[in-house]
Design an enzyme around this catalytic site. Structure first.
Site, PDB file in Angstrom:
ATOM      1  N   HIS A 188      -3.065  97.416  64.432  1.00 29.42           N
ATOM      2  CA  HIS A 188      -2.182  97.837  63.287  1.00 29.42           C
ATOM      3  C   HIS A 188      -1.520  99.078  63.166  1.00 29.42           C
ATOM      4  O   HIS A 188      -1.210  99.559  62.383  1.00 29.42           O
ATOM      5  CB  HIS A 188      -2.999  97.572  62.026  1.00 29.42           C
ATOM      6  CG  HIS A 188      -2.311  96.643  60.862  1.00 29.42           C
ATOM      7  ND1 HIS A 188      -1.993  97.536  59.609  1.00 29.42           N
ATOM      8  CD2 HIS A 188      -1.596  95.618  60.880  1.00 29.42           C
ATOM      9  CE1 HIS A 188      -1.550  96.753  58.972  1.00 29.42           C
ATOM     10  NE2 HIS A 188      -1.073  95.746  59.671  1.00 29.42           N
TER      11      HIS A 188
ATOM     12  N   LYS B 245       1.014 101.846  64.133  1.00 25.86           N
ATOM     13  CA  LYS B 245       2.327 102.147  63.887  1.00 25.86           C
ATOM     14  C   LYS B 245       3.078 103.291  64.388  1.00 25.86           C
ATOM     15  O   LYS B 245       2.324 104.361  64.996  1.00 25.86           O
ATOM     16  CB  LYS B 245       2.827 101.924  62.432  1.00 25.86           C
ATOM     17  CG  LYS B 245       1.930 100.782  61.577  1.00 25.86           C
ATOM     18  CD  LYS B 245       2.486  99.676  62.081  1.00 25.86           C
ATOM     19  CE  LYS B 245       1.693  98.308  61.155  1.00 25.86           C
ATOM     20  NZ  LYS B 245       1.998  97.028  61.507  1.00 25.86           N
TER      21      LYS B 245
ATOM     22  N   ILE C 276      -4.185  76.227  53.470  1.00 26.54           N
ATOM     23  CA  ILE C 276      -5.206  77.006  52.734  1.00 26.54           C
ATOM     24  C   ILE C 276      -4.941  78.562  52.544  1.00 26.54           C
ATOM     25  O   ILE C 276      -5.309  79.123  51.643  1.00 26.54           O
ATOM     26  CB  ILE C 276      -6.593  77.025  53.482  1.00 26.54           C
ATOM     27  CG1 ILE C 276      -7.681  77.585  52.848  1.00 26.54           C
ATOM     28  CG2 ILE C 276      -6.457  77.390  55.005  1.00 26.54           C
ATOM     29  CD1 ILE C 276      -8.985  77.148  53.419  1.00 26.54           C
TER      30      ILE C 276
ATOM     31  N   LEU D 232      -4.361  82.866  49.493  1.00 26.06           N
ATOM     32  CA  LEU D 232      -4.643  84.151  49.148  1.00 26.06           C
ATOM     33  C   LEU D 232      -3.888  85.189  48.397  1.00 26.06           C
ATOM     34  O   LEU D 232      -4.572  85.907  47.569  1.00 26.06           O
ATOM     35  CB  LEU D 232      -4.224  84.990  50.768  1.00 26.06           C
ATOM     36  CG  LEU D 232      -5.225  84.798  51.985  1.00 26.06           C
ATOM     37  CD1 LEU D 232      -4.781  85.286  53.146  1.00 26.06           C
ATOM     38  CD2 LEU D 232      -6.601  85.476  51.341  1.00 26.06           C
TER      39      LEU D 232
ATOM     40  N   HIS E 256       6.131  94.485  51.465  1.00 24.61           N
ATOM     41  CA  HIS E 256       5.069  94.853  52.717  1.00 24.61           C
ATOM     42  C   HIS E 256       4.791  96.535  52.592  1.00 24.61           C
ATOM     43  O   HIS E 256       4.394  97.029  53.497  1.00 24.61           O
ATOM     44  CB  HIS E 256       5.425  94.650  54.037  1.00 24.61           C
ATOM     45  CG  HIS E 256       4.455  94.543  54.909  1.00 24.61           C
ATOM     46  ND1 HIS E 256       4.387  95.383  56.136  1.00 24.61           N
ATOM     47  CD2 HIS E 256       3.306  93.739  55.155  1.00 24.61           C
ATOM     48  CE1 HIS E 256       3.465  95.000  56.853  1.00 24.61           C
ATOM     49  NE2 HIS E 256       2.766  94.081  56.285  1.00 24.61           N
TER      50      HIS E 256
ATOM     51  N   ARG F 202     -10.293  95.017  55.190  1.00 27.30           N
ATOM     52  CA  ARG F 202      -9.840  94.572  56.429  1.00 27.30           C
ATOM     53  C   ARG F 202      -9.432  95.856  57.116  1.00 27.30           C
ATOM     54  O   ARG F 202      -9.847  96.065  58.139  1.00 27.30           O
ATOM     55  CB  ARG F 202      -8.810  93.443  56.595  1.00 27.30           C
ATOM     56  CG  ARG F 202      -8.569  93.297  57.811  1.00 27.30           C
ATOM     57  CD  ARG F 202      -7.253  92.280  58.192  1.00 27.30           C
ATOM     58  NE  ARG F 202      -7.063  92.181  59.609  1.00 27.30           N
ATOM     59  CZ  ARG F 202      -7.752  91.236  60.407  1.00 27.30           C
ATOM     60  NH1 ARG F 202      -8.525  90.239  60.014  1.00 27.30           N
ATOM     61  NH2 ARG F 202      -7.306  91.141  61.801  1.00 27.30           N
TER      62      ARG F 202
ATOM     63  N   LEU G 107     -14.042  77.429  46.871  1.00 27.64           N
ATOM     64  CA  LEU G 107     -14.499  78.987  47.571  1.00 27.64           C
ATOM     65  C   LEU G 107     -15.334  79.792  46.888  1.00 27.64           C
ATOM     66  O   LEU G 107     -16.182  80.136  47.198  1.00 27.64           O
ATOM     67  CB  LEU G 107     -13.173  79.819  47.758  1.00 27.64           C
ATOM     68  CG  LEU G 107     -12.292  78.987  48.970  1.00 27.64           C
ATOM     69  CD1 LEU G 107     -10.800  79.943  48.722  1.00 27.64           C
ATOM     70  CD2 LEU G 107     -12.619  78.977  50.129  1.00 27.64           C
TER      71      LEU G 107
ATOM     72  N   ILE H  58     -13.503  85.860  52.631  1.00 30.03           N
ATOM     73  CA  ILE H  58     -12.076  85.592  53.059  1.00 30.03           C
ATOM     74  C   ILE H  58     -11.345  86.998  52.832  1.00 30.03           C
ATOM     75  O   ILE H  58     -10.533  87.499  53.569  1.00 30.03           O
ATOM     76  CB  ILE H  58     -11.317  84.723  52.555  1.00 30.03           C
ATOM     77  CG1 ILE H  58     -12.128  83.313  53.094  1.00 30.03           C
ATOM     78  CG2 ILE H  58      -9.950  84.604  52.360  1.00 30.03           C
ATOM     79  CD1 ILE H  58     -11.567  81.870  52.240  1.00 30.03           C
TER      80      ILE H  58
END
Length: 451
Positions: A138, A140, A316, A320, A357, A378, A438, A447
């Protein structure tokens, strides 16, 4: 037992970081993905010495083909041009989410190599962990000669607004030889010297099993790696600090934590996925109780890149955005009294069916973080992240940063009460069933740590 930091300690941590002097005239902020795409193409075409592209992925769609073709054209014009492209190893070898693997980016890279057999455009895959779900590249920042183009965007149609839809991000451009050299050195010293980083433009690719031990070695090394440079700037001038981070407790995490806690008046930050690490939630609450303003600009669930409209087949992964919205509603409900006092400002970004984003932090008028870090669990533990910390003690970038925030806020809705955010009982039936299932087995928490 160690006593909690006081404000001076947070400021001291930031001021003691090494810094690179930056000219305000050589710092540019772009406001649209089209501007960024055009600027990227311009710099690729005019590259004279080196051209390094780093992104999560370079897609085999119209925008990806345009960028990669421009890179090959630049190499053809200037055979001595040092050209290297780095993308996530796992992401390059699968199709888009929900699609098969019939048309992968690896096949695209190989076909371009076949089309231009005499041009050496090096495309590498970086495997940050053995499985994509456990960590990706990730990092940049594309470096062309002495200019760094920094954005959270990858390279495809939606990120570069090549067709109808766009995914909104931040786009910063800094011309600075020391910064550019430090980012090039990081790549050369921490990617290219490890066997786990392999060319992706070859037809035959090693399997994950074959690379298992090499990936483990690479990941361990990357947890220790950071940018190296001769930081001569003082704390009285405009300056930049590039920072890399991988794993729990990394340097970038520390910088984010210290930034939020160092604010004298206001913190503004953007994140596309409202899934904040516990320490950041604690930092926010602590600052609110001290009377500081906290502004959070987050994407509406329909502006999430995982959102699936009700008229399309259910998947699924489409759950999110709703999990993130539940997080946001609970957060605002818990802190409604600070919303009422206008200390906590929540803005939801939405522009028709485009997506959001953005990520980054602005502190008072003297610190800012340009980053691809989503400020979620994450990013905090699994992915290889980086950012550029901007110290602006004389507010030389005030107008540029203010303009950027003004443009970001144009498509936002101010949330004055948690009830403005949709409650889960009004979600589509398939989403309600998924969330209930869930929650019963408590997998929703797992998740949200992984996605």
């Amino acid at each position: 037992m160690r006593l909690p930091f006081i404000k001076y300690d947070y400021q001291k941590y930031l001021t003691e970081l090494p810094k690179i002097a930056q000219s305000v005239d050589h710092y540019q902020v772009l406001h649209t993905p089209v501007e960024y795409r055009e600027m990227l193409l311009h710099h690729i075409k005019n590259a004279t010495r080196r051209l390094y592209i780093v992104a999560l992925y370079l897609e085999r769609d119209e925008a990806g083909q345009e960028i990669l073709q421009a890179i090959y054209d630049a190499k053809k014009t200037n055979p001595n041009l040092d050209v290297k492209i780095f993308v996530d190893w796992h992401r390059a070898q699968r199709g888009r989410m929900g699609e098969g693997n019939a048309q992968t980016n690896v096949q695209f890279y190989h076909q371009m190599k076949v089309n231009y057999p005499n041009l050496n455009v090096e495309i590498y895959g970086v495997p940050v962990n053995r499985r994509e779900v456990l960590g990706v590249l990730h990092l940049k920042g594309s470096i062309i000669d002495d200019t760094v183009l920094y954005t959270g965007a990858s390279i495809n149609n939606v990120y570069l607004h090549k067709l109808e839809k766009y995914r909104y991000d931040r786009y910063h451009m800094m011309t600075n030889p020391i910064l550019a050299d430090s980012m090039i050195d990081y790549i050369n010293n921490n990617f290219l010297v490890f066997d786990g980083v392999e060319r992706l433009d070859c037809l035959e690719q090693k399997t994950r099993k074959q690379l298992k031990s090499k990936i483990r070695t690479l990941r361990y090394h990357l947890t220790q790696a950071d940018y190296q440079f001769n930081g001569q700037a003082t704390n009285n001038e405009l300056a930049l600090t590039p920072i890399a981070g991988l794993g729990k407790g990394n340097k970038l995490n520390h910088v984010i934590h210290h930034l939020i806690c160092s604010a004298s008046e206001k913190v503004t930050f953007c994140t596309p996925y409202f899934n904040l690490p516990p320490i950041i939630i604690k930092d926010i609450i602590r600052q609110l109780r001290k009377g500081k303003k906290i502004e959070i600009i987050v994407g509406d669930k329909t502006a999430n890149d995982f959102f699936i409209p009700e008229d399309q087949p259910f998947n699924i992964i489409g759950g999110l955005p709703y999990l993130y919205e539940i997080n946001l509603r609970n957060f605002v409900e818990k802190l409604q009294n600070f919303v009422d006092k206008e200390l906590l400002i929540i803005r939801l970004w939405k522009d028709n069916d485009h997506s959001y984003h953005l990520k980054g932090i602005w502190i008072d008028d003297n610190w800012a973080l340009i980053t691809g870090n989503n400020i979620n669990p994450r990013a905090w533990r699994l992915d290889l992240e980086n950012g550029i910390l901007v110290h602006d003690p004389n507010s030389e970038l005030h107008d540029k940063f203010s303009k950027e925030l003004q443009v970001i806020r144009e498509n936002t809705l101010l949330v004055n009460h948690f009830q403005q955010i949709q409650a889960s009982q009004f979600y589509p039936k398939p989403i309600q069933k998924l969330i209930n299932r869930l929650s019963r087995i408590r997998i929703d928490k797992i998740i949200k740590r992984l996605l």
